[in-house]
Design a protein around this motif. Structure first.
Motif, short mmCIF file in Angstrom:
data_model
loop_
_atom_site.label_atom_id
_atom_site.label_comp_id
_atom_site.label_asym_id
_atom_site.label_seq_id
_atom_site.Cartn_x
_atom_site.Cartn_y
_atom_site.Cartn_z
N VAL A 140 55.28 40.23 46.37
CA VAL A 140 53.87 40.58 46.27
C VAL A 140 53.08 39.60 47.13
O VAL A 140 53.09 38.39 46.86
CB VAL A 140 53.39 40.52 44.81
CG1 VAL A 140 51.92 40.95 44.73
CG2 VAL A 140 54.25 41.39 43.92
N LYS A 186 49.43 38.32 49.29
CA LYS A 186 47.99 38.24 49.06
C LYS A 186 47.34 39.57 49.42
O LYS A 186 46.42 40.04 48.73
CB LYS A 186 47.40 37.11 49.91
CG LYS A 186 45.86 37.02 49.93
CD LYS A 186 45.29 36.68 48.57
CE LYS A 186 43.85 36.22 48.66
NZ LYS A 186 42.95 37.09 49.41
N ASP A 206 48.74 42.52 49.26
CA ASP A 206 49.07 43.45 48.18
C ASP A 206 48.12 43.25 47.00
O ASP A 206 47.61 44.21 46.42
CB ASP A 206 50.51 43.23 47.69
CG ASP A 206 51.55 43.67 48.69
OD1 ASP A 206 51.29 44.63 49.43
OD2 ASP A 206 52.62 43.05 48.72
N TYR A 207 47.90 42.00 46.65
CA TYR A 207 47.00 41.67 45.54
C TYR A 207 45.59 42.20 45.81
O TYR A 207 44.97 42.82 44.95
CB TYR A 207 46.97 40.16 45.33
CG TYR A 207 45.95 39.70 44.32
CD1 TYR A 207 46.24 39.67 42.96
CD2 TYR A 207 44.67 39.30 44.74
CE1 TYR A 207 45.30 39.26 42.03
CE2 TYR A 207 43.73 38.89 43.81
CZ TYR A 207 44.04 38.87 42.47
OH TYR A 207 43.08 38.47 41.56
N ASP A 208 45.10 41.93 47.00
CA ASP A 208 43.74 42.36 47.35
C ASP A 208 43.60 43.88 47.27
O ASP A 208 42.52 44.39 46.96
CB ASP A 208 43.38 41.90 48.77
CG ASP A 208 43.16 40.39 48.85
OD1 ASP A 208 42.90 39.76 47.81
OD2 ASP A 208 43.28 39.84 49.97
N VAL A 228 56.56 37.00 43.65
CA VAL A 228 55.34 36.78 44.43
C VAL A 228 55.65 35.90 45.65
O VAL A 228 56.43 34.95 45.56
CB VAL A 228 54.26 36.11 43.56
CG1 VAL A 228 53.06 35.67 44.41
CG2 VAL A 228 53.81 37.06 42.47
N LEU A 245 52.27 37.19 39.33
CA LEU A 245 51.17 38.15 39.26
C LEU A 245 51.10 38.67 37.84
O LEU A 245 52.11 39.11 37.28
CB LEU A 245 51.41 39.33 40.22
CG LEU A 245 50.49 40.56 40.06
CD1 LEU A 245 49.08 40.22 40.54
CD2 LEU A 245 51.05 41.75 40.85
N MET A 302 49.06 41.42 35.47
CA MET A 302 48.15 42.54 35.45
C MET A 302 47.81 42.90 34.01
O MET A 302 48.67 42.89 33.13
CB MET A 302 48.78 43.76 36.13
CG MET A 302 49.05 43.61 37.61
SD MET A 302 47.55 43.38 38.59
CE MET A 302 46.57 44.80 38.08
N LYS A 339 43.43 41.43 37.06
CA LYS A 339 44.57 40.96 37.85
C LYS A 339 44.44 39.46 38.10
O LYS A 339 43.34 38.92 38.23
CB LYS A 339 44.67 41.71 39.18
CG LYS A 339 43.43 41.62 40.09
CD LYS A 339 43.62 42.43 41.37
CE LYS A 339 42.40 42.35 42.30
NZ LYS A 339 42.62 43.09 43.57
N ASN A 340 45.60 38.81 38.10
CA ASN A 340 45.64 37.36 38.27
C ASN A 340 46.87 36.99 39.09
O ASN A 340 47.98 37.44 38.80
CB ASN A 340 45.70 36.69 36.89
CG ASN A 340 45.96 35.19 36.98
OD1 ASN A 340 47.05 34.75 36.66
ND2 ASN A 340 44.98 34.43 37.40
N ILE A 341 46.68 36.19 40.13
CA ILE A 341 47.81 35.73 40.94
C ILE A 341 47.69 34.22 41.11
O ILE A 341 46.58 33.69 41.28
CB ILE A 341 47.85 36.45 42.31
CG1 ILE A 341 49.22 36.28 42.96
CG2 ILE A 341 46.72 36.00 43.23
CD1 ILE A 341 49.48 37.24 44.11
#
Length: 207
Positions: A52, A54, A56-58, A106, A114, A116, A126-128
């Protein structure tokens, strides 16, 4: 409203603390079947091991918690993309059930993950953490003191670069972002934005 606020606080806290003839024809069919199975297995393996990023997270969309997360990415969509989560927990606050799922695959430093949060299988938070990012410049205490309330999230990123950890949620139309910017010596600043404007800040061991 009190119920919504209580749930929101619970969510935020949970977030600050996350694969020749018929013989030839038969052989071809057999080969095609094996190829198909191999392709499916490879696809599954890729999803289970995909990192995963950054980006992907965004790209993960959040829905409003007060609207059961409608419009947010679904649990099924994210598991198809990232594989199955490493762990999952559920809780209930004032009659509203939430599920928190953690992915460890990640693209980051040791301990990166990550997390969710879902309501009715729709993403609402969401938190990374521990992304493998390097700041454009170290954050000094003077830099920190110069960041005023109301400063835009994009402006902070333009100056310092991406934060190592991010926590985002959406509730009652309000988007909350908690960003942690970490120097090489592990000193850091934590900034909280409401609808992209700075509301509160804290720092640890900045010089």
């Amino acid at each position: 409203m009190k119920k919504i606020i209580t749930i929101g606080v619970t969510l935020a806290a949970a977030l600050s603390l996350a694969a020749c003839g018929s013989s030839s024809s038969s052989s071809s069919k057999s080969s095609d079947a094996k190829s198909s199975q191999s392709s499916k297995a490879a696809s599954s393996s890729k999803a289970d091991t995909a990192k995963v990023t950054k980006a992907d997270y965004d790209a993960i969309k959040l829905g409003d918690m007060t609207k059961s997360g409608q419009g947010g990415d679904t649990f099924d969509a994210l598991t198809t993309k990232f594989g199955k989560p490493a762990s999952s927990t559920t809780s209930e606050t004032n009659g509203i059930k939430t599920e928190m799922d953690t992915w460890d695959n990640v693209d980051g430093k040791a301990g990166a993950h990550l997390v969710m949060t879902f309501v009715d299988k729709n993403a609402v938070g969401k938190n990374i953490t521990n992304l493998a990012v390097a700041l454009k410049k170290n954050v000094s205490l003077a830099d920190y003191n110069g960041i005023a309330t109301g400063t835009k999230f994009a402006d902070v990123n333009a100056k310092f670069g991406d934060p190592a950890s991010l926590n985002e949620s959406l509730m009652a139309g309000q988007k909350t972002v908690i960003a942690i910017y970490t120097n090489g010596d592990m000193s850091s600043m934590t900034l909280t934005f409401s609808n992209d404007a700075l509301t509160t800040k804290a720092q640890s061991n900045l010089k």
